[in-house]
Design a protein around this motif. Sequence first.
Motif, PDB file in Angstrom:
ATOM      1  N   MET A   1       0.646  -1.133   0.128  1.00 13.22           N
ATOM      2  CA  MET A   1       0.093  -0.153  -0.039  1.00 13.22           C
ATOM      3  C   MET A   1       0.859   1.400   0.047  1.00 13.22           C
ATOM      4  O   MET A   1       2.026   1.149   0.478  1.00 13.22           O
ATOM      5  CB  MET A   1      -1.082  -0.039   1.176  1.00 13.22           C
ATOM      6  N   GLN A   2       0.468   2.274  -0.580  1.00 11.56           N
ATOM      7  CA  GLN A   2       1.108   3.532  -0.395  1.00 11.56           C
ATOM      8  C   GLN A   2       0.615   4.483   0.771  1.00 11.56           C
ATOM      9  O   GLN A   2      -0.500   4.795   0.891  1.00 11.56           O
ATOM     10  CB  GLN A   2       0.874   4.430  -1.709  1.00 11.56           C
ATOM     11  N   VAL A   3       1.529   4.913   1.576  1.00 21.30           N
ATOM     12  CA  VAL A   3       1.235   5.492   2.681  1.00 21.30           C
ATOM     13  C   VAL A   3       1.856   6.955   2.542  1.00 21.30           C
ATOM     14  O   VAL A   3       2.976   7.050   2.348  1.00 21.30           O
ATOM     15  CB  VAL A   3       1.622   4.832   4.025  1.00 21.30           C
ATOM     16  N   THR A   4       1.026   7.886   2.803  1.00 24.44           N
ATOM     17  CA  THR A   4       1.476   9.322   2.787  1.00 24.44           C
ATOM     18  C   THR A   4       1.504  10.130   4.104  1.00 24.44           C
ATOM     19  O   THR A   4       0.303   9.924   4.576  1.00 24.44           O
ATOM     20  CB  THR A   4       0.624  10.072   1.723  1.00 24.44           C
ATOM     21  N   LEU A   5       2.587  10.493   4.487  1.00 27.75           N
ATOM     22  CA  LEU A   5       2.641  10.869   5.767  1.00 27.75           C
ATOM     23  C   LEU A   5       2.964  12.393   5.610  1.00 27.75           C
ATOM     24  O   LEU A   5       3.623  13.046   4.428  1.00 27.75           O
ATOM     25  CB  LEU A   5       3.915  10.639   6.614  1.00 27.75           C
ATOM     26  N   ARG A   6       2.434  13.244   6.442  1.00 25.66           N
ATOM     27  CA  ARG A   6       2.528  14.796   6.612  1.00 25.66           C
ATOM     28  C   ARG A   6       3.536  15.317   7.562  1.00 25.66           C
ATOM     29  O   ARG A   6       3.701  14.548   8.807  1.00 25.66           O
ATOM     30  CB  ARG A   6       1.320  15.589   6.579  1.00 25.66           C
ATOM     31  N   ASN A   7       4.404  16.562   7.413  1.00 23.71           N
ATOM     32  CA  ASN A   7       5.098  17.089   8.365  1.00 23.71           C
ATOM     33  C   ASN A   7       6.317  16.101   8.624  1.00 23.71           C
ATOM     34  O   ASN A   7       6.356  15.492   9.777  1.00 23.71           O
ATOM     35  CB  ASN A   7       4.389  17.620   9.483  1.00 23.71           C
ATOM     36  N   PRO A   8       7.314  16.061   7.938  1.00 27.48           N
ATOM     37  CA  PRO A   8       7.257  16.483   6.516  1.00 27.48           C
ATOM     38  C   PRO A   8       6.426  15.352   5.526  1.00 27.48           C
ATOM     39  O   PRO A   8       6.525  14.347   5.914  1.00 27.48           O
ATOM     40  CB  PRO A   8       9.131  16.262   6.357  1.00 27.48           C
ATOM     41  N   ALA A  54      -4.787   3.204  -0.492  1.00 31.05           N
ATOM     42  CA  ALA A  54      -3.935   4.640  -0.518  1.00 31.05           C
ATOM     43  C   ALA A  54      -4.156   4.932   0.725  1.00 31.05           C
ATOM     44  O   ALA A  54      -5.617   5.261   1.194  1.00 31.05           O
ATOM     45  CB  ALA A  54      -4.491   5.374  -1.562  1.00 31.05           C
ATOM     46  N   VAL A  55      -3.426   5.247   1.687  1.00 24.35           N
ATOM     47  CA  VAL A  55      -3.687   5.644   3.095  1.00 24.35           C
ATOM     48  C   VAL A  55      -2.680   6.897   3.355  1.00 24.35           C
ATOM     49  O   VAL A  55      -1.551   6.994   2.802  1.00 24.35           O
ATOM     50  CB  VAL A  55      -2.863   4.645   4.086  1.00 24.35           C
TER      51      VAL A  55
END
Length: 66
Positions: A1-8, A54-55
């Motif tokens: 799965m594709q994991v998108t993180l923020r900050n950064p 998509a996470v």
Amino acid sequence: MQVTLRNPRRTLDVPGPVRVSVLLDRLDINRESVLVIRNDTLVPGDTVLDDGDAVEIRPVISGGAS
């Protein structure tokens, strides 16, 4: 799965299936400090995420007038 993180902002490929709580433990992220969104839907910690998901992991933001 594709994991998108923020900050950064960054993207990771993570094999599934994996429970949300386990994923956050592996990433050393406090469950109470983030929202986990799968395919545009907020999911609880006991949800099992699959390879095709998509996470997005977003930090919880709080504040307001004093």
